[in-house]
Design a protein around this motif. Sequence first.
Motif, mmCIF file in Angstrom:
data_model
loop_
_atom_site.group_PDB
_atom_site.id
_atom_site.type_symbol
_atom_site.label_atom_id
_atom_site.label_comp_id
_atom_site.label_asym_id
_atom_site.label_seq_id
_atom_site.Cartn_x
_atom_site.Cartn_y
_atom_site.Cartn_z
ATOM 1 N N MET A 1 0.826 -1.191 0.000
ATOM 2 C CA MET A 1 0.000 0.000 0.000
ATOM 3 C C MET A 1 0.870 1.256 0.000
ATOM 4 S SD MET A 1 -3.175 0.405 -0.110
ATOM 5 C CE MET A 1 -4.252 1.779 -0.102
ATOM 6 N N GLU A 2 2.013 1.196 0.663
ATOM 7 C CA GLU A 2 2.876 2.380 0.696
ATOM 8 C C GLU A 2 3.432 2.716 -0.682
ATOM 9 O OE1 GLU A 2 5.282 -1.210 1.859
ATOM 10 O OE2 GLU A 2 3.547 -0.264 2.772
ATOM 11 N N ARG A 3 3.548 1.708 -1.538
ATOM 12 C CA ARG A 3 4.019 1.980 -2.901
ATOM 13 C C ARG A 3 3.012 2.818 -3.685
ATOM 14 N NH1 ARG A 3 6.632 -3.738 -4.843
ATOM 15 N NH2 ARG A 3 8.351 -3.743 -3.351
ATOM 16 N N MET A 4 1.740 2.618 -3.428
ATOM 17 C CA MET A 4 0.724 3.409 -4.136
ATOM 18 C C MET A 4 0.792 4.879 -3.727
ATOM 19 S SD MET A 4 -0.401 1.447 -6.286
ATOM 20 C CE MET A 4 -1.432 2.662 -7.019
ATOM 21 N N PHE A 5 1.157 5.145 -2.467
ATOM 22 C CA PHE A 5 1.321 6.530 -2.049
ATOM 23 C C PHE A 5 2.556 7.141 -2.703
ATOM 24 C CE2 PHE A 5 -1.922 5.562 0.958
ATOM 25 C CZ PHE A 5 -2.494 6.776 1.255
ATOM 26 N N ARG A 6 3.588 6.340 -2.943
ATOM 27 C CA ARG A 6 4.746 6.847 -3.688
ATOM 28 C C ARG A 6 4.374 7.132 -5.133
ATOM 29 N NH1 ARG A 6 8.126 2.293 -1.172
ATOM 30 N NH2 ARG A 6 8.377 3.113 0.924
ATOM 31 N N VAL A 7 3.509 6.294 -5.706
ATOM 32 C CA VAL A 7 3.031 6.541 -7.072
ATOM 33 C C VAL A 7 2.219 7.837 -7.118
ATOM 34 C CG1 VAL A 7 1.477 5.676 -8.869
ATOM 35 C CG2 VAL A 7 3.088 4.132 -7.775
ATOM 36 N N CYS A 8 1.354 8.043 -6.134
ATOM 37 C CA CYS A 8 0.593 9.297 -6.065
ATOM 38 C C CYS A 8 1.537 10.487 -5.908
ATOM 39 C CB CYS A 8 -0.398 9.262 -4.906
ATOM 40 S SG CYS A 8 -1.798 8.178 -5.166
ATOM 41 N N PHE A 38 2.339 12.868 0.271
ATOM 42 C CA PHE A 38 2.245 11.470 -0.155
ATOM 43 C C PHE A 38 3.555 10.714 0.068
ATOM 44 C CE2 PHE A 38 -1.395 12.629 -3.116
ATOM 45 C CZ PHE A 38 -2.329 12.010 -2.325
ATOM 46 N N VAL A 39 4.675 11.330 -0.258
ATOM 47 C CA VAL A 39 5.961 10.645 -0.115
ATOM 48 C C VAL A 39 6.284 10.442 1.365
ATOM 49 C CG1 VAL A 39 8.441 10.859 -0.522
ATOM 50 C CG2 VAL A 39 6.839 11.390 -2.345
ATOM 51 N N LEU A 40 6.051 11.453 2.176
ATOM 52 C CA LEU A 40 6.292 11.316 3.613
ATOM 53 C C LEU A 40 5.407 10.226 4.209
ATOM 54 C CD1 LEU A 40 7.627 12.524 6.212
ATOM 55 C CD2 LEU A 40 5.553 13.878 6.422
ATOM 56 N N LEU A 41 4.151 10.207 3.801
ATOM 57 C CA LEU A 41 3.222 9.214 4.320
ATOM 58 C C LEU A 41 3.600 7.802 3.887
ATOM 59 C CD1 LEU A 41 0.642 9.391 6.021
ATOM 60 C CD2 LEU A 41 -0.647 9.312 3.897
ATOM 61 N N MET A 50 -5.059 1.832 7.922
ATOM 62 C CA MET A 50 -4.768 3.234 8.215
ATOM 63 C C MET A 50 -4.487 4.011 6.938
ATOM 64 S SD MET A 50 -4.876 5.043 10.772
ATOM 65 C CE MET A 50 -4.685 6.780 10.952
ATOM 66 N N TYR A 51 -3.798 3.378 5.975
ATOM 67 C CA TYR A 51 -3.581 4.030 4.680
ATOM 68 C C TYR A 51 -4.916 4.334 3.997
ATOM 69 C CZ TYR A 51 1.501 3.542 4.447
ATOM 70 O OH TYR A 51 2.843 3.664 4.662
ATOM 71 N N ILE A 52 -5.855 3.421 4.062
ATOM 72 C CA ILE A 52 -7.167 3.635 3.457
ATOM 73 C C ILE A 52 -7.897 4.775 4.166
ATOM 74 C CG2 ILE A 52 -9.432 2.589 3.067
ATOM 75 C CD1 ILE A 52 -7.282 1.598 1.155
ATOM 76 N N TYR A 53 -7.827 4.822 5.490
ATOM 77 C CA TYR A 53 -8.464 5.908 6.242
ATOM 78 C C TYR A 53 -7.854 7.262 5.891
ATOM 79 C CZ TYR A 53 -10.867 2.602 9.335
ATOM 80 O OH TYR A 53 -11.673 1.622 9.843
ATOM 81 N N ALA A 57 -9.746 10.395 4.065
ATOM 82 C CA ALA A 57 -9.760 11.754 4.623
ATOM 83 C C ALA A 57 -9.215 12.761 3.606
ATOM 84 C CB ALA A 57 -8.944 11.801 5.905
ATOM 85 N N TYR A 58 -8.164 12.378 2.891
ATOM 86 C CA TYR A 58 -7.600 13.235 1.844
ATOM 87 C C TYR A 58 -8.641 13.520 0.758
ATOM 88 C CZ TYR A 58 -5.023 14.404 -2.381
ATOM 89 O OH TYR A 58 -4.621 14.983 -3.552
#
Length: 80
Positions: A1-8, A38-41, A50-53, A57-58
């Motif tokens: 899931m953290e990879r998708m936030f890096r993609v974002c 996104f990168v920090l997260l 928690m990533y989904i939450y 929220a975002y």
Amino acid sequence: MERMFRVCGFWTGIMAIFFYLGHMHQTSLLFLAQTGFFVLLSYLKLSERMYIYVFGAYLTVFFAGFSYWSVFMMTPGTAH
């Protein structure tokens, strides 16, 4: 899931560059801030729930801000 936030983060960074090159500096700074968010997260190693939450929220904040801007701040039929 953290990879998708890096993609974002990657795509918001690309959009920040495009907005900067298009002389839209305020929008570029907004997207640069989202890139940092996104990168920090992505490096916090949160649980998938928690990533989904956080993403929900975002999206809520984004849609509320976008709706406010498009209804109350944009004037139809005007150009610069």
